[in-house]
Motif scaffolding. Sequence first.
Motif, PDB file in Angstrom:
ATOM      1  N   LEU A  99     115.337  21.576  27.516  1.00 32.68           N
ATOM      2  CA  LEU A  99     114.405  22.257  27.012  1.00 32.68           C
ATOM      3  C   LEU A  99     113.511  21.577  26.203  1.00 32.68           C
ATOM      4  N   ASP A 100     114.382  20.664  25.242  1.00 30.89           N
ATOM      5  CA  ASP A 100     113.660  20.033  24.263  1.00 30.89           C
ATOM      6  C   ASP A 100     112.775  18.830  25.076  1.00 30.89           C
ATOM      7  N   LYS A 101     113.402  18.304  26.025  1.00 30.63           N
ATOM      8  CA  LYS A 101     112.529  17.271  26.694  1.00 30.63           C
ATOM      9  C   LYS A 101     111.552  17.792  27.438  1.00 30.63           C
ATOM     10  N   ASN A 102     111.600  19.036  28.052  1.00 22.57           N
ATOM     11  CA  ASN A 102     110.574  19.577  28.741  1.00 22.57           C
ATOM     12  C   ASN A 102     109.322  20.113  27.625  1.00 22.57           C
ATOM     13  N   LYS A 103     109.767  20.390  26.532  1.00 21.32           N
ATOM     14  CA  LYS A 103     108.922  20.955  25.631  1.00 21.32           C
ATOM     15  C   LYS A 103     108.130  19.767  25.191  1.00 21.32           C
ATOM     16  N   ASN A 104     108.596  18.637  25.047  1.00 21.02           N
ATOM     17  CA  ASN A 104     107.967  17.402  24.466  1.00 21.02           C
ATOM     18  C   ASN A 104     107.009  16.906  25.871  1.00 21.02           C
ATOM     19  N   GLN A 105     107.172  17.161  26.828  1.00 24.63           N
ATOM     20  CA  GLN A 105     106.386  16.839  27.996  1.00 24.63           C
ATOM     21  C   GLN A 105     105.322  17.819  27.909  1.00 24.63           C
ATOM     22  N   LEU A 106     105.495  19.155  27.958  1.00 25.56           N
ATOM     23  CA  LEU A 106     104.479  20.091  27.888  1.00 25.56           C
ATOM     24  C   LEU A 106     103.639  20.071  26.406  1.00 25.56           C
ATOM     25  N   GLN A 147     109.686  29.245  32.421  1.00 23.05           N
ATOM     26  CA  GLN A 147     110.579  29.003  33.531  1.00 23.05           C
ATOM     27  C   GLN A 147     110.460  27.381  33.775  1.00 23.05           C
ATOM     28  N   PRO A 148     111.326  26.611  32.990  1.00 25.33           N
ATOM     29  CA  PRO A 148     111.242  25.136  33.330  1.00 25.33           C
ATOM     30  C   PRO A 148     111.617  24.746  34.891  1.00 25.33           C
ATOM     31  N   SER A 149     110.836  23.833  35.345  1.00 26.70           N
ATOM     32  CA  SER A 149     111.249  23.346  36.738  1.00 26.70           C
ATOM     33  C   SER A 149     112.010  22.222  36.846  1.00 26.70           C
ATOM     34  N   ASN A 150     112.399  21.678  35.673  1.00 25.31           N
ATOM     35  CA  ASN A 150     113.198  20.301  35.574  1.00 25.31           C
ATOM     36  C   ASN A 150     114.621  20.627  35.912  1.00 25.31           C
ATOM     37  N   PHE A 151     115.065  21.809  35.625  1.00 22.96           N
ATOM     38  CA  PHE A 151     116.470  22.137  35.997  1.00 22.96           C
ATOM     39  C   PHE A 151     116.811  23.394  36.384  1.00 22.96           C
ATOM     40  N   ARG A 152     117.822  23.825  36.883  1.00 26.32           N
ATOM     41  CA  ARG A 152     118.443  24.945  37.323  1.00 26.32           C
ATOM     42  C   ARG A 152     119.866  25.010  37.034  1.00 26.32           C
ATOM     43  N   ILE A 153     120.184  26.192  37.141  1.00 20.54           N
ATOM     44  CA  ILE A 153     121.865  26.443  36.889  1.00 20.54           C
ATOM     45  C   ILE A 153     122.289  27.215  38.288  1.00 20.54           C
TER      46      ILE A 153
END
Length: 183
Positions: A99-106, A147-153
């Motif tokens: 999420l942190d990585k995704n937030k940085n990209q966003l 709903q980030p697209s860079n991962f899923r459970i």
Amino acid sequence: MTTTSKVQCTKCAKNAGITTCDGCLAKFCSRCFIVHRQDLSKELDNVVYEHDILKQELEMPNKNNSHHSLKQIDEWKKDSVDKINQLADQCRTDIVRLLDKNKNQLTDSFRKISNRVRKGRDDEDYDERDLSKWMTELKELKDELIQPSNFRIEEDKHRPPWIQKIRVTEEFHNQAKVEDGKW
């Protein structure tokens, strides 16, 4: 004249063995035989005591969580829950990192959109297509934030179960026949 030798008492070896115990086949003098019978009486008291304890346990209703098998199930449950909690903590840590990585990209993408919107406003250089494009880009960023697209459970169906299942099976044994006796 014939002489017969006397059999000695197997316990004290001093006196003549005048009585034979049918149980152990030992020869006893009268004094040792009385002591032997007293010892047997004490052993019988122990048998009766164990009998009474077992009878009491059999007559008592089953207590919840007191039987060894129930405790074994509780231990399995605790171990399984501990494993689940460890895995959940590990997955939470991984998600926070992603999420942190995704937030940085966003944030980087948001900054770029903000610059284009600001420049369009400052220069008064925009039209309906730009507004629609910027709105679409902002909506996509918002959706990606929710709903980030860079991962899923997902469940790992290719690995054997991490938590072993347990089950209760009934075993049939030939029980020794207990002769009817009076207690």
